[in-house]
Design a protein around this motif. Structure first.
Motif, PDB file in Angstrom:
ATOM      1  N   TYR A  73       0.822  -1.201   0.000  1.00 41.51           N
ATOM      2  CA  TYR A  73       0.000   0.000   0.000  1.00 41.51           C
ATOM      3  C   TYR A  73       0.864   1.262   0.000  1.00 41.51           C
ATOM      4  O   TYR A  73       0.644   2.188  -0.785  1.00 41.51           O
ATOM      5  CB  TYR A  73      -0.916  -0.023   1.220  1.00 41.51           C
ATOM      6  N   THR A  74       1.858   1.280   0.857  1.00 43.15           N
ATOM      7  CA  THR A  74       2.749   2.435   0.929  1.00 43.15           C
ATOM      8  C   THR A  74       3.562   2.588  -0.353  1.00 43.15           C
ATOM      9  O   THR A  74       3.729   3.693  -0.872  1.00 43.15           O
ATOM     10  CB  THR A  74       3.703   2.285   2.136  1.00 43.15           C
ATOM     11  N   THR A  75       4.024   1.467  -0.880  1.00 41.06           N
ATOM     12  CA  THR A  75       4.852   1.504  -2.090  1.00 41.06           C
ATOM     13  C   THR A  75       4.054   1.925  -3.315  1.00 41.06           C
ATOM     14  O   THR A  75       4.627   2.419  -4.303  1.00 41.06           O
ATOM     15  CB  THR A  75       5.503   0.123  -2.313  1.00 41.06           C
ATOM     16  N   SER A  76       2.745   1.763  -3.280  1.00 42.54           N
ATOM     17  CA  SER A  76       1.923   2.152  -4.432  1.00 42.54           C
ATOM     18  C   SER A  76       1.804   3.670  -4.581  1.00 42.54           C
ATOM     19  O   SER A  76       1.407   4.153  -5.647  1.00 42.54           O
ATOM     20  CB  SER A  76       0.521   1.544  -4.315  1.00 42.54           C
ATOM     21  N   THR A  77       2.143   4.426  -3.544  1.00 35.06           N
ATOM     22  CA  THR A  77       1.975   5.884  -3.607  1.00 35.06           C
ATOM     23  C   THR A  77       3.228   6.681  -3.218  1.00 35.06           C
ATOM     24  O   THR A  77       3.541   7.691  -3.851  1.00 35.06           O
ATOM     25  CB  THR A  77       0.830   6.332  -2.679  1.00 35.06           C
ATOM     26  N   SER A 104      -4.153   0.825  -4.964  1.00 32.48           N
ATOM     27  CA  SER A 104      -4.316   1.443  -3.641  1.00 32.48           C
ATOM     28  C   SER A 104      -5.714   1.204  -3.085  1.00 32.48           C
ATOM     29  O   SER A 104      -5.884   0.918  -1.890  1.00 32.48           O
ATOM     30  CB  SER A 104      -4.022   2.945  -3.715  1.00 32.48           C
ATOM     31  N   LEU A 105      -6.734   1.299  -3.943  1.00 35.28           N
ATOM     32  CA  LEU A 105      -8.101   1.060  -3.486  1.00 35.28           C
ATOM     33  C   LEU A 105      -8.298  -0.412  -3.124  1.00 35.28           C
ATOM     34  O   LEU A 105      -8.939  -0.730  -2.108  1.00 35.28           O
ATOM     35  CB  LEU A 105      -9.090   1.469  -4.574  1.00 35.28           C
ATOM     36  N   GLY A 106      -7.727  -1.310  -3.921  1.00 41.58           N
ATOM     37  CA  GLY A 106      -7.835  -2.731  -3.620  1.00 41.58           C
ATOM     38  C   GLY A 106      -7.175  -3.086  -2.302  1.00 41.58           C
ATOM     39  O   GLY A 106      -7.728  -3.849  -1.496  1.00 41.58           O
ATOM     40  N   LEU A 107      -5.999  -2.540  -2.057  1.00 40.05           N
ATOM     41  CA  LEU A 107      -5.290  -2.813  -0.810  1.00 40.05           C
ATOM     42  C   LEU A 107      -6.018  -2.206   0.387  1.00 40.05           C
ATOM     43  O   LEU A 107      -6.084  -2.820   1.454  1.00 40.05           O
ATOM     44  CB  LEU A 107      -3.865  -2.264  -0.896  1.00 40.05           C
ATOM     45  N   PHE A 251      -6.870   3.227  11.335  1.00 37.92           N
ATOM     46  CA  PHE A 251      -7.226   2.978   9.942  1.00 37.92           C
ATOM     47  C   PHE A 251      -8.663   3.381   9.633  1.00 37.92           C
ATOM     48  O   PHE A 251      -8.929   4.103   8.676  1.00 37.92           O
ATOM     49  CB  PHE A 251      -7.013   1.504   9.600  1.00 37.92           C
ATOM     50  N   TYR A 252      -9.591   2.924  10.448  1.00 35.98           N
ATOM     51  CA  TYR A 252     -11.001   3.201  10.162  1.00 35.98           C
ATOM     52  C   TYR A 252     -11.360   4.666  10.371  1.00 35.98           C
ATOM     53  O   TYR A 252     -12.228   5.208   9.678  1.00 35.98           O
ATOM     54  CB  TYR A 252     -11.897   2.323  11.035  1.00 35.98           C
ATOM     55  N   GLY A 253     -10.706   5.323  11.312  1.00 37.10           N
ATOM     56  CA  GLY A 253     -10.986   6.736  11.543  1.00 37.10           C
ATOM     57  C   GLY A 253     -10.708   7.574  10.309  1.00 37.10           C
ATOM     58  O   GLY A 253     -11.534   8.399   9.897  1.00 37.10           O
ATOM     59  N   THR A 254      -9.551   7.333   9.672  1.00 36.85           N
ATOM     60  CA  THR A 254      -9.200   8.101   8.470  1.00 36.85           C
ATOM     61  C   THR A 254     -10.048   7.669   7.272  1.00 36.85           C
ATOM     62  O   THR A 254     -10.450   8.496   6.459  1.00 36.85           O
ATOM     63  CB  THR A 254      -7.707   7.902   8.147  1.00 36.85           C
ATOM     64  N   GLY A 255     -10.316   6.351   7.163  1.00 37.22           N
ATOM     65  CA  GLY A 255     -11.122   5.861   6.040  1.00 37.22           C
ATOM     66  C   GLY A 255     -12.540   6.404   6.055  1.00 37.22           C
ATOM     67  O   GLY A 255     -13.086   6.797   5.021  1.00 37.22           O
ATOM     68  N   SER A 275      -4.940  11.656   3.916  1.00 31.68           N
ATOM     69  CA  SER A 275      -4.423  10.601   3.059  1.00 31.68           C
ATOM     70  C   SER A 275      -2.960  10.296   3.371  1.00 31.68           C
ATOM     71  O   SER A 275      -2.542   9.135   3.328  1.00 31.68           O
ATOM     72  CB  SER A 275      -4.569  10.992   1.580  1.00 31.68           C
ATOM     73  N   LEU A 276      -2.180  11.331   3.662  1.00 31.44           N
ATOM     74  CA  LEU A 276      -0.795  11.112   4.086  1.00 31.44           C
ATOM     75  C   LEU A 276      -0.745  10.232   5.323  1.00 31.44           C
ATOM     76  O   LEU A 276       0.111   9.350   5.448  1.00 31.44           O
ATOM     77  CB  LEU A 276      -0.110  12.453   4.401  1.00 31.44           C
ATOM     78  N   PHE A 277      -1.700  10.458   6.221  1.00 32.61           N
ATOM     79  CA  PHE A 277      -1.708   9.709   7.478  1.00 32.61           C
ATOM     80  C   PHE A 277      -1.921   8.225   7.230  1.00 32.61           C
ATOM     81  O   PHE A 277      -1.186   7.382   7.747  1.00 32.61           O
ATOM     82  CB  PHE A 277      -2.813  10.262   8.394  1.00 32.61           C
ATOM     83  N   TYR A 278      -2.933   7.877   6.399  1.00 35.57           N
ATOM     84  CA  TYR A 278      -3.199   6.449   6.256  1.00 35.57           C
ATOM     85  C   TYR A 278      -2.368   5.767   5.172  1.00 35.57           C
ATOM     86  O   TYR A 278      -2.349   4.540   5.085  1.00 35.57           O
ATOM     87  CB  TYR A 278      -4.700   6.161   6.062  1.00 35.57           C
ATOM     88  N   THR A 279      -1.661   6.545   4.333  1.00 34.28           N
ATOM     89  CA  THR A 279      -0.797   5.901   3.349  1.00 34.28           C
ATOM     90  C   THR A 279       0.625   5.694   3.856  1.00 34.28           C
ATOM     91  O   THR A 279       1.334   4.814   3.342  1.00 34.28           O
ATOM     92  CB  THR A 279      -0.726   6.734   2.052  1.00 34.28           C
ATOM     93  N   ILE A 280       1.058   6.465   4.839  1.00 34.87           N
ATOM     94  CA  ILE A 280       2.440   6.325   5.306  1.00 34.87           C
ATOM     95  C   ILE A 280       2.548   6.215   6.825  1.00 34.87           C
ATOM     96  O   ILE A 280       3.291   5.374   7.336  1.00 34.87           O
ATOM     97  CB  ILE A 280       3.314   7.498   4.792  1.00 34.87           C
ATOM     98  N   VAL A 281       1.805   7.023   7.569  1.00 35.90           N
ATOM     99  CA  VAL A 281       1.954   7.006   9.034  1.00 35.90           C
ATOM    100  C   VAL A 281       1.405   5.713   9.633  1.00 35.90           C
ATOM    101  O   VAL A 281       2.085   5.043  10.417  1.00 35.90           O
ATOM    102  CB  VAL A 281       1.261   8.233   9.676  1.00 35.90           C
TER     103      VAL A 281
END
Length: 313
Positions: A73-77, A104-107, A251-255, A275-281
């Motif tokens: 997921y992280t590597t995709s973005t 990214s959506l699939g992951l 995860f769910y909070g940001t989603g 998006s930065l938070f859930y893609t990298i943090v």
């Protein structure tokens, strides 16, 4: 996506944080460090789960799946974002944007379901310990993990096709740092109410059904743990479950913020930072959360480290 006036279409421009040049320099350093830590932490969990026989259990099987998912997921973005932060070319090809959205959506969808499966695993371990090995049979674990991946990418396939059928009328500047549904819908030159309704409906299913399973599982877990007379037993049970609950909350909070709020309330700037938070943090802190509160994982790390030290001597 359809284009009018017969104009050729080569790709998109990801505006990202280009309006804040100083922030781009800071973000590059911070995100590079976070990305390297994400690679190190999640790779370590996968390796330890394979190397230590004591960690070859359903819980660590699912945790390895989560770590692999977070790596992908992280590597995709993030690598593309790092390149854009350091250069002037912010473009992404049409095929690249389609692939990025699909992956990214699939992951992301897969992680939603996988976290629900992991909650069920904790429920079986705490509430039915005598039958745990029978219930969480390796075949069932493999089936549930496979189903999570299949459902996640099946949902992503549907959304990706629907999103890229929306007419853009030549618009190609995405006010985001990667191809994501809300900013892509902002480019549309037609009414997207139907698309947004469809997105909301599917998001409710993908997000809230696992949340319901998690709530049920932990409701039963709390009742069971409170019946345990030993204080150390209660701490051990709450320790392993607490790690999972922390990850679920992040995860769910940001989603839910990104996908379940009305488009009229959606802020591009807030969306970027969320998006930065859930893609990298979140992928970076997941290994920390699971290892710091997990004696088995810490013990496995010590064994591997001590063995390496002995071999060196």
């Amino acid at each position: 996506m359809d284009l009018k006036n017969g104009s050729s279409f080569t790709g998109f421009i990801l505006l990202g944080f280009s309006d804040r040049p100083q922030l781009e320099r800071v973000l590059f350093v911070v995100l590079l460090i976070f990305y390297l830590l994400t690679l190190l932490g999640n790779t370590s969990i996968i390796a330890l789960s394979r190397l230590d026989p004591h960690l070859q259990t359903p819980m660590y099987f699912f945790l390895s799946n989560l770590s692999f998912l977070d790596l992908c997921y992280t590597t995709s973005t993030v690598p593309q974002l790092l390149v854009h932060l350091r250069g002037t070319d912010k473009s992404i090809s049409f095929a690249g944007c389609v692939a990025q959205l699909f992956v990214s959506l699939g992951l992301g969808c897969t992680e939603c379901i996988l976290l629900g499966v992991m909650a069920f695993d904790r429920y079986a371990a705490v509430c039915m310990p005598l039958h745990y090995t029978v219930i969480m049979h390796p075949r069932l674990c493999a089936l549930m993990a496979s189903a999570s991946w299949f459902i996640g990418f099946a949902n992503s396939s549907l959304h990706t096709v629907l999103i890229f059928l929306v007419p853009l009328c030549g618009r190609n500047k995405i006010d985001h740092f990667f191809c994501e549904i809300p900013p892509l819908l902002k480019l549309a030159c037609v009414d997207t109410t139907v698309n947004e309704s469809e997105l909301f409906s599917v998001s409710v299913i993908i997000l809230l059904i696992p949340v319901a399973l998690i709530t049920f599982s932990y409701g039963r877990i709390v009742k069971t743990v409170l019946r345990i007379k030993s204080a150390s037993g209660q701490r051990k049970a709450f320790g392993t479950c607490g790690s999972h609950l922390t990850v679920v909350s992040l995860f769910y909070g940001t989603g839910i913020y990104i996908y379940l709020q009305p488009s009229s309330n959606y802020s591009q700037d807030q969306g970027k930072f969320i998006s930065l938070f859930y893609t990298i943090v979140t992928p970076m802190v997941n290994p920390v959360i699971y290892t710091l509160r997990n004696r088995d994982m810490i013990g496995a790390m010590k064994k591997v480290f001590c063995r390496d030290m002995t071999l060196d001597d």
